[in-house]
Motif scaffolding. Structure first.
Motif, PDB file in Angstrom:
ATOM      1  N   LEU A  10       0.833  -1.197   0.000  1.00  0.00           N
ATOM      2  CA  LEU A  10       0.000   0.000   0.000  1.00  0.00           C
ATOM      3  C   LEU A  10       0.866   1.244   0.000  1.00  0.00           C
ATOM      4  O   LEU A  10       2.082   1.170   0.179  1.00  0.00           O
ATOM      5  N   ASP A  11       0.221   2.372  -0.204  1.00  0.00           N
ATOM      6  CA  ASP A  11       0.930   3.648  -0.134  1.00  0.00           C
ATOM      7  C   ASP A  11       1.260   3.955   1.326  1.00  0.00           C
ATOM      8  O   ASP A  11       0.451   3.686   2.226  1.00  0.00           O
ATOM      9  N   ASP A  19      -1.207   5.573   3.643  1.00  0.00           N
ATOM     10  CA  ASP A  19      -2.399   4.810   4.013  1.00  0.00           C
ATOM     11  C   ASP A  19      -2.163   3.812   5.142  1.00  0.00           C
ATOM     12  O   ASP A  19      -3.061   3.036   5.482  1.00  0.00           O
ATOM     13  N   GLU A  20      -0.968   3.822   5.740  1.00  0.00           N
ATOM     14  CA  GLU A  20      -0.659   2.807   6.746  1.00  0.00           C
ATOM     15  C   GLU A  20      -1.600   2.847   7.946  1.00  0.00           C
ATOM     16  O   GLU A  20      -2.058   1.791   8.403  1.00  0.00           O
ATOM     17  N   GLU A  21      -1.886   4.010   8.460  1.00  0.00           N
ATOM     18  CA  GLU A  21      -2.734   4.089   9.650  1.00  0.00           C
ATOM     19  C   GLU A  21      -4.133   3.552   9.360  1.00  0.00           C
ATOM     20  O   GLU A  21      -4.680   2.767  10.144  1.00  0.00           O
ATOM     21  N   SER A  22      -4.723   3.937   8.245  1.00  0.00           N
ATOM     22  CA  SER A  22      -6.065   3.443   7.922  1.00  0.00           C
ATOM     23  C   SER A  22      -6.048   1.949   7.599  1.00  0.00           C
ATOM     24  O   SER A  22      -7.003   1.232   7.905  1.00  0.00           O
ATOM     25  N   PHE A  23      -4.946   1.477   7.007  1.00  0.00           N
ATOM     26  CA  PHE A  23      -4.813   0.046   6.749  1.00  0.00           C
ATOM     27  C   PHE A  23      -4.818  -0.744   8.061  1.00  0.00           C
ATOM     28  O   PHE A  23      -5.541  -1.733   8.194  1.00  0.00           O
ATOM     29  N   TYR A  57     -10.719  -0.790   3.599  1.00  0.00           N
ATOM     30  CA  TYR A  57      -9.289  -0.725   3.296  1.00  0.00           C
ATOM     31  C   TYR A  57      -8.998   0.437   2.361  1.00  0.00           C
ATOM     32  O   TYR A  57      -9.819   0.771   1.507  1.00  0.00           O
ATOM     33  N   PRO A  58      -7.816   1.050   2.488  1.00  0.00           N
ATOM     34  CA  PRO A  58      -7.464   2.141   1.568  1.00  0.00           C
ATOM     35  C   PRO A  58      -7.395   1.639   0.128  1.00  0.00           C
ATOM     36  O   PRO A  58      -7.058   0.477  -0.114  1.00  0.00           O
ATOM     37  N   SER A  59      -7.716   2.509  -0.795  1.00  0.00           N
ATOM     38  CA  SER A  59      -7.749   2.107  -2.209  1.00  0.00           C
ATOM     39  C   SER A  59      -6.384   1.692  -2.741  1.00  0.00           C
ATOM     40  O   SER A  59      -6.304   0.975  -3.736  1.00  0.00           O
ATOM     41  N   SER A  60      -5.313   2.101  -2.075  1.00  0.00           N
ATOM     42  CA  SER A  60      -3.972   1.720  -2.538  1.00  0.00           C
ATOM     43  C   SER A  60      -3.605   0.291  -2.142  1.00  0.00           C
ATOM     44  O   SER A  60      -2.627  -0.260  -2.652  1.00  0.00           O
ATOM     45  N   ALA A  61      -4.377  -0.326  -1.251  1.00  0.00           N
ATOM     46  CA  ALA A  61      -4.017  -1.652  -0.734  1.00  0.00           C
ATOM     47  C   ALA A  61      -4.229  -2.740  -1.781  1.00  0.00           C
ATOM     48  O   ALA A  61      -5.275  -2.854  -2.393  1.00  0.00           O
TER      49      ALA A  61
END
Length: 122
Positions: free
Chosen positions: A32-33, A36-40, A100-104
């Motif tokens: 992921l980006d 976006d770690e915290e939301s992941f 999940y974040p869209s980058s995941a």
């Protein structure tokens, strides 16, 4: 979650969950980006909380790659593919994917322990 990619395109998770194997280990790699770690982690925590209440769940552990790599590895132990399949295809679990974040991008795959004499047991 934006994308699920198979670790082995010839035998993706959708085919693996059709087997009857016990016990199994899920290995799931997430890329992921960095932003976006915290939301992941929050989304994963919510998923893990759901999974640990499901029949056949044994344990899970989230790992983060060292350094600047926003790559994560989830290791989860299940009593059987049957139990994992019931949880993995449960409508409540499937609904959580949108958190999940869209980058995941995730790469789930099921494994079975291998016994190697003098080294490890199956």
């Amino acid at each position: 979650m934006s994308l699920i990619q198979p670790l082995d395109p010839d035998f993706p998770i959708e085919r693996q969950i059709g087997l009857e194997v016990s016990p199994v280990v899920l290995i799931n790699i997430f890329k992921l980006d960095k932003a976006d770690e915290e939301s992941f982690v929050k989304a994963w925590q919510d998923d893990a909380d759901f999974m640990k209440r499901q029949p056949g769940f044994i344990s899970t552990q989230l790992h983060r790659a060292i350094g600047d790599s926003p790559t994560y590895l989830n290791y989860a132990v299940w009593e059987s593919v049957t139990d994992f399949r019931a949880a993995f295809t449960h409508p409540d679990f499937l609904a959580k994917h949108s958190a999940y974040p869209s980058s995941a991008v995730c790469t789930p795959h099921l494994f079975q322990k291998v016994g190697v004499p003098g080294i490890c047991v199956a």
